[in-house]
Write a protein that holds these residues in place. Structure first.
Motif, PDB file in Angstrom:
ATOM      1  N   VAL A 173     -93.355 -18.675  60.735  1.00  0.00           N
ATOM      2  CA  VAL A 173     -92.106 -19.378  60.430  1.00  0.00           C
ATOM      3  C   VAL A 173     -90.910 -18.440  60.430  1.00  0.00           C
ATOM      4  CG1 VAL A 173     -90.870 -20.519  58.538  1.00  0.00           C
ATOM      5  CG2 VAL A 173     -93.139 -21.314  59.197  1.00  0.00           C
ATOM      6  N   PRO A 194     -94.181 -28.010  61.945  1.00  0.00           N
ATOM      7  CA  PRO A 194     -94.688 -27.065  60.943  1.00  0.00           C
ATOM      8  C   PRO A 194     -96.171 -27.312  60.658  1.00  0.00           C
ATOM      9  CG  PRO A 194     -92.664 -28.142  60.200  1.00  0.00           C
ATOM     10  CD  PRO A 194     -93.169 -28.920  61.376  1.00  0.00           C
ATOM     11  N   ILE A 206     -95.643 -22.330  62.733  1.00  0.00           N
ATOM     12  CA  ILE A 206     -95.059 -23.483  63.407  1.00  0.00           C
ATOM     13  C   ILE A 206     -95.567 -23.544  64.847  1.00  0.00           C
ATOM     14  CG2 ILE A 206     -92.969 -23.789  62.035  1.00  0.00           C
ATOM     15  CD1 ILE A 206     -92.625 -22.030  65.330  1.00  0.00           C
ATOM     16  N   GLY A 223     -94.646 -32.150  58.873  1.00  0.00           N
ATOM     17  CA  GLY A 223     -95.654 -31.130  59.106  1.00  0.00           C
ATOM     18  C   GLY A 223     -97.061 -31.684  59.262  1.00  0.00           C
TER      19      GLY A 223
END
Length: 257
Positions: A173, A194, A206, A223
């Motif tokens: 990330v 994500p 990610i 996510g």
């Protein structure tokens, strides 16, 4: 950089996708975990299309794609000769064709520079070398420690992608700003997915996808949840049903529509 071949006694033979693939990997050095499997599962490939894996290592991500979607033409580029040899070995032992090129992403072999692909995937080194401690194993160090900027990975990927094709990366990330800026320069229709360790936890990884010639607005998706429950349970036993299906049954990990 690892150039000398691995001796058989230095290799393990590990099952992926519930035993659909049996992959030779070094016992020490860079060993693939779930990350390349998740990357492979996210590729929207169809039979008859082509895929290039940049920095293919021992071939796990590319072979996972073909295990899920038979009929995809596979190629890989790997700078370390020993890992390129493992990718060829794994291709042969699993009966899945994978054309492996040896070379640098910044200076690809001429025969590869002439080609374009429907899909390109990459699992670039996660760590900036000037901000982390080098690994003692040369093969692991080359795989995990960045020597080529992420912008150059994206540029190389975009150049090898046909119009309408996709480029998909998995990355940490904290590297998202660099990766997003590079993709915005060369690709469109960018999507971010994500990977959430557990409900209520911050994403550490990610999946980022761009499309050659895409015009859609940037999309930040909800996510993908990797583990069930709030706390870590028994190893390997607490993946969500959807994630377990990806890792064990070669299911897809689709970006939301």
């Amino acid at each position: 950089m690892r150039t000398e071949p691995f001796a058989e006694e230095d290799l393990s033979h590990d099952a992926f996708l519930g035993g659909r693939l049996r992959m030779a990997q070094p016992k020490t050095g860079y060993r693939a975990g779930v990350d390349p499997v998740l990357l492979a599962a996210s590729v929207p490939a169809r039979a008859g299309q082509s895929l290039l894996d940049l920095g293919c290592g021992s071939g796990i991500a590319a072979l996972c794609v073909a295990s899920r979607v038979p009929g995809v033409t596979l190629a890989g580029l790997e700078i370390q000769a020993a890992y390129a040899a493992l990718a060829r070995q794994n291709s042969a032992s699993n009966g899945i064709a994978l054309e492996v090129f040896e070379g640098d992403i910044a200076d690809m072999p001429a025969s590869l520079r002439k080609r374009q692909f429907d899909h390109i995937i990459a699992n670039p080194p996660y760590f900036e070398r000037d901000r982390s401690t080098p690994a003692s194993d040369t093969g692991r160090e080359k795989a995990m420690g960045e020597a080529l900027p992420l912008a150059d990975w994206v540029h190389a990927a975009a150049r090898r992608t046909g119009v309408g094709g996709t480029v998909t990366f998995i990355q940490r990330v904290e590297r998202l700003p660099d990766l997003l800026a590079a993709m915005a320069t060369h690709l469109g229709s960018i999507e971010i997915l994500p990977l959430i360790p557990r409900r209520g936890r911050a994403a550490r990884l990610i999946l980022l996808r761009g499309r050659k010639g895409g015009r859609a607005a940037l999309r930040l998706h909800d996510g993908w949840l990797l583990h069930a429950g709030e706390n870590h349970g028994q190893d390997g036993a607490d993946y969500t049903t959807a994630t377990s299906d990806v890792l064990r049954n070669a299911a897809a990990l689709p970006f939301p529509d």
